[in-house]
Design a protein around this motif. Sequence first.
Motif, short mmCIF file in Angstrom:
data_model
loop_
_atom_site.label_atom_id
_atom_site.label_comp_id
_atom_site.label_asym_id
_atom_site.label_seq_id
_atom_site.Cartn_x
_atom_site.Cartn_y
_atom_site.Cartn_z
N GLU A 19 32.67 7.75 -53.91
CA GLU A 19 32.80 6.91 -55.49
C GLU A 19 34.27 6.83 -55.94
OE1 GLU A 19 30.56 6.09 -59.84
OE2 GLU A 19 29.87 7.56 -58.35
N LYS A 20 34.53 5.63 -56.32
CA LYS A 20 35.91 5.50 -56.81
C LYS A 20 35.99 4.37 -57.79
CE LYS A 20 40.86 5.09 -55.79
NZ LYS A 20 42.10 4.78 -54.71
N ASP A 21 36.32 4.33 -58.94
CA ASP A 21 36.14 3.49 -60.21
C ASP A 21 35.08 2.75 -60.22
OD1 ASP A 21 38.76 4.21 -60.67
OD2 ASP A 21 39.77 2.38 -59.36
N ARG A 63 38.40 -3.88 -55.85
CA ARG A 63 38.47 -5.15 -56.71
C ARG A 63 37.32 -6.07 -56.29
NH1 ARG A 63 39.98 -9.59 -55.19
NH2 ARG A 63 41.24 -8.91 -53.49
N ARG A 64 37.19 -6.05 -55.06
CA ARG A 64 36.27 -7.02 -54.43
C ARG A 64 34.79 -6.64 -54.80
NH1 ARG A 64 34.47 -11.81 -54.37
NH2 ARG A 64 33.26 -12.44 -52.39
N ASP A 89 39.32 -1.27 -46.51
CA ASP A 89 40.04 -2.38 -47.24
C ASP A 89 39.41 -3.53 -47.06
OD1 ASP A 89 41.94 -3.62 -48.41
OD2 ASP A 89 43.42 -3.80 -46.80
N TYR A 90 39.49 -4.54 -48.16
CA TYR A 90 39.01 -6.06 -48.04
C TYR A 90 39.98 -6.95 -47.79
CZ TYR A 90 36.63 -10.11 -49.33
OH TYR A 90 36.41 -11.46 -49.67
N MET A 106 38.87 4.08 -50.17
CA MET A 106 38.88 2.79 -50.67
C MET A 106 40.39 2.18 -51.07
SD MET A 106 35.01 2.42 -51.97
CE MET A 106 35.04 3.89 -52.92
N THR A 107 40.73 0.97 -50.53
CA THR A 107 41.79 0.62 -51.23
C THR A 107 41.76 -0.12 -52.30
OG1 THR A 107 41.45 -1.74 -50.09
CG2 THR A 107 42.89 -0.04 -48.79
N ASP A 108 42.71 -0.59 -53.18
CA ASP A 108 42.47 -1.29 -54.51
C ASP A 108 41.87 -2.53 -54.28
OD1 ASP A 108 43.78 0.93 -55.75
OD2 ASP A 108 45.78 -0.03 -55.90
N ASP A 109 42.28 -3.29 -53.05
CA ASP A 109 41.73 -4.58 -52.79
C ASP A 109 40.13 -4.45 -52.41
OD1 ASP A 109 43.81 -6.08 -53.15
OD2 ASP A 109 44.53 -5.99 -51.03
#
Length: 144
Positions: A91-93, A47-48, A113-114, A41-44
């Motif tokens: 799972e991440k963060d 975050r979303r 990604d989002y 999973m990307t950071d975006d």
Amino acid sequence: MSRSLLHRLTPFISARIRYNQRLLTSALDKAPSGAQDALHMTDDCIRRMKELQASTEDKMLRLSVETGGCSGFQYVFLFDDKTNPDDRVFEKDGVKLVVDKISYDFVKGATVDYVEELIRSAFLVTSNPSAVGGCSCKSSFMVK
């Protein structure tokens, strides 16, 4: 006679054992590891998902693959609050991505990604090692 034959075959058998050992070692080096098969999973995306979890009470993002779309298979993203026994959970963060067993075979090693664009905002699979092609909207793909 048998001792003589054994002495003549020993170098051949030893060489064959070393050769097989090299083959097995190189095969293990090329074998995919669990990290390569995991979904990323990307950071975006993270975050979303965190933004959405604040209002949806710990829902998970579920990725599944269905037949259809312009390239043969299509990605489907849903929010879910339960997992099935055959699901894989990544799972991440504090964010969970859930994939069922059948869909997992189509998306091993993929990146989610989002993306926010002028015409849409959506979760997308941006790279999928199992796909050989797809449409320009990145919602459908072809498998190897």
